[in-house]
Each structure stands twice: as C-alpha cells, then as structure tokens.
Design a protein around this motif. Structure first.
Motif, PDB file in Angstrom:
ATOM      1  N   GLN A   1       0.487  -1.070  -0.106  1.00  0.00           N
ATOM      2  CA  GLN A   1      -0.210   0.208   0.278  1.00  0.00           C
ATOM      3  C   GLN A   1       0.791   0.780   0.133  1.00  0.00           C
ATOM      4  O   GLN A   1       0.281   1.919  -0.244  1.00  0.00           O
ATOM      5  N   GLN A   2       1.435   1.706   0.563  1.00  0.00           N
ATOM      6  CA  GLN A   2       3.098   2.317   0.537  1.00  0.00           C
ATOM      7  C   GLN A   2       3.609   1.974  -0.752  1.00  0.00           C
ATOM      8  O   GLN A   2       3.850   3.522  -1.064  1.00  0.00           O
ATOM      9  N   ARG A   3       3.485   1.322  -1.931  1.00  0.00           N
ATOM     10  CA  ARG A   3       4.262   1.164  -2.671  1.00  0.00           C
ATOM     11  C   ARG A   3       3.451   1.898  -3.869  1.00  0.00           C
ATOM     12  O   ARG A   3       3.551   3.251  -5.118  1.00  0.00           O
ATOM     13  N   VAL A   4       1.432   1.632  -3.566  1.00  0.00           N
ATOM     14  CA  VAL A   4       0.748   2.716  -4.685  1.00  0.00           C
ATOM     15  C   VAL A   4       0.671   3.483  -3.847  1.00  0.00           C
ATOM     16  O   VAL A   4       0.797   4.693  -4.726  1.00  0.00           O
ATOM     17  N   GLY A   5       0.793   4.160  -2.352  1.00  0.00           N
ATOM     18  CA  GLY A   5       0.859   5.260  -2.076  1.00  0.00           C
ATOM     19  C   GLY A   5       1.232   6.243  -3.211  1.00  0.00           C
ATOM     20  O   GLY A   5       1.274   6.929  -3.785  1.00  0.00           O
ATOM     21  N   GLU A   6       2.683   6.064  -3.079  1.00  0.00           N
ATOM     22  CA  GLU A   6       3.582   6.887  -3.726  1.00  0.00           C
ATOM     23  C   GLU A   6       3.253   6.915  -4.991  1.00  0.00           C
ATOM     24  O   GLU A   6       3.727   7.753  -5.538  1.00  0.00           O
TER      25      GLU A   6
END
Length: 263
Positions: free
Chosen positions: A119-124
C-alpha cells in the motif's frame, strides 16, 4: 501557553501546516511552497507564528488568506480528528503493527508488513497523479472494520483501489477469483466491487472498483478493473468525466469521516 498545535496536511501534492486551537478550529496555516502564512484569527497571529516558528524557513508573507472556494471553506470547518486527508497509505496497518508488532522471530514474514509495503508503494505512485488534477485518500474506514485502501478522485472519475501484494509471484485471474502464486484463489474482485458499491452509496456518485497488483512476476491481462503498480499512472491520461470543481467537492465530501458512517 497558547494551547495551539501544528498539524501537517497534504493538499494538491503540497505540504501545508495547520495551526489549530484547543477546540479544533483553524487559526492559521502555512503553505511551505508559497512561503505564506494565512491568518484566520489575526488576534492570535503572534501565537500562531510562535507555534510555526520551528517550521518557518526564510522570510514568509503573513496576512489574511485569499478568498477560498466553497470546498476550501468546508475543509476549514472540518475538525482535524474527522479529516481523512492526512491518512498515510496503510494507516490502519501501521497502527495495528505499532500496537501489536508480533513476535520478533517467525518462520514467515508477517503478512501485515507485506500488505503495508504494497500500500505504501501504491501511495507513492498515486502521489504522482496530484499534478494531473487527481485527489487521493488512503485507508478510508468503512463500517464493520474494513478499509478502502485508496480512493482516487479526478478528471477520469472515482476509483476505489484494493491493493494486492504479489511480490514476484505469478498472478492468475478468473473473475471474481484472483490467485497469487500457490495460494488459494481469493474472490478479490468481488471484494473490490463491494467496496466500490459502498463508496458509491456514501458519495452518491459512481465509484469504479479496481485491483492494483504490486510487483507481479508476469504481465497482467489489460482490463478496466486491473492495474499493476507500474501501469497505475495511466489513470492520469483519462478524463472527460469530472470538472475540477466537482473533483474538489467530492474530495471534500470524501475526506470527512462522517461521510462513511452511512456506507
């Protein structure tokens, strides 16, 4: 003591620092990029500048705010505890891991950490859509203890994104089931559609469901409800559905925690 607190918030891809009183009302805000402190309560201007002093860089303009749009007015009236805009990607997972990090050693990695990293990767990636007029909310809470991982609002419409960590594994899709590697098939597309339907009900607007597969080992068949973390930026090329004023109004409605109590 002035009783003021400084709360960082991201707006339109820029960091703003809000100065709030004990009752949660906004006294002032600092736009770092514009080098400007806007005062809503000039009588407390000195206290607001003192609270912001550790964050101020160089000389800044100080004065009343520019005339706000209706959406901005609604945002100023929103209590910080009810504002979902500051939520980080995977906010609920980060909080859960802080409360219960699990045993220090285990044979398999905690699946919550894999989900959080995805989810952090998608947030980036979604942060890059801000410049194209898109607004993003993360970890949107729904009644019953579930969360919409990412809600994206922009010229191309509204999307409820469900993030799936694939981490170099093969992905097979047989609607509504998705199989990651050797794991059992999961009805993830059904889950994504159910979340989008609840969002549509809360926002009284059509919300499209979509899965985002993070770092799969194989190519994913092109479909309107399937993305990977590398194909997700193609959303920025869609448009013609919402005007900028509509995007801002829907974003303002969605960032209010109270909106989701009826989902």
């Amino acid at each position: 003591m002035s009783g003021l607190r400084v709360i960082p918030t991201w707006r339109h891809g820029r960091e703003w620092l809000y100065v709030c009183g004990e009752d949660g009302g906004t006294v002032a805000w600092y736009d770092r990029e514009a080098d400007r402190v806007s005062l809503l309560d000039e009588a407390r201007g000195g206290d607001a500048l003192e609270a912001l002093r550790p964050f101020l860089v160089g000389s800044v303009a100080v004065g009343p705010p520019p005339v706000p749009t209706p959406a901005e007015l609604a945002g100023l009236a929103l209590h910080p505890d009810d504002d979902l805009a500051p939520n980080r990607p995977g906010e609920h997972l980060a909080v859960a891991l802080d409360r219960d990090p699990g045993p220090p050693r285990r044979l398999r990695a905690d699946p919550r950490r894999r989900a959080l990293a995805a989810q952090q990767r998608v947030g980036e990636v979604l942060d890059g859509l801000e410049a194209a007029g898109w607004r993003v909310l993360h970890a949107v809470p729904l009644p019953g203890g579930t969360y919409v991982h990412h809600l994206v609002i922009g010229p191309g419409g509204l999307y409820a994104l469900h993030t799936v960590p694939a981490r170099g594994r093969r992905v097979r899709v047989a609607d509504p089931f998705v199989t990651i590697g050797r794991a059992e098939p999961q009805p993830l597309l059904r889950r994504a559609r159910a979340d989008a339907s609840r969002c549509s009900y809360a926002l009284t607007a059509e919300v499209h469901p979509a899965l985002v597969l993070v770092t799969p080992s194989s190519a994913v068949p092109p479909a309107p409800h399937l993305f990977t973390d590398t194909t997700l930026p193609t959303l920025a090329r869609t448009g013609g559905h919402l005007k900028p004023a509509d995007v801002e109004a829907l974003h303002m409605l969605a960032r209010d925690r109270g909106t989701w109590t009826r989902a």
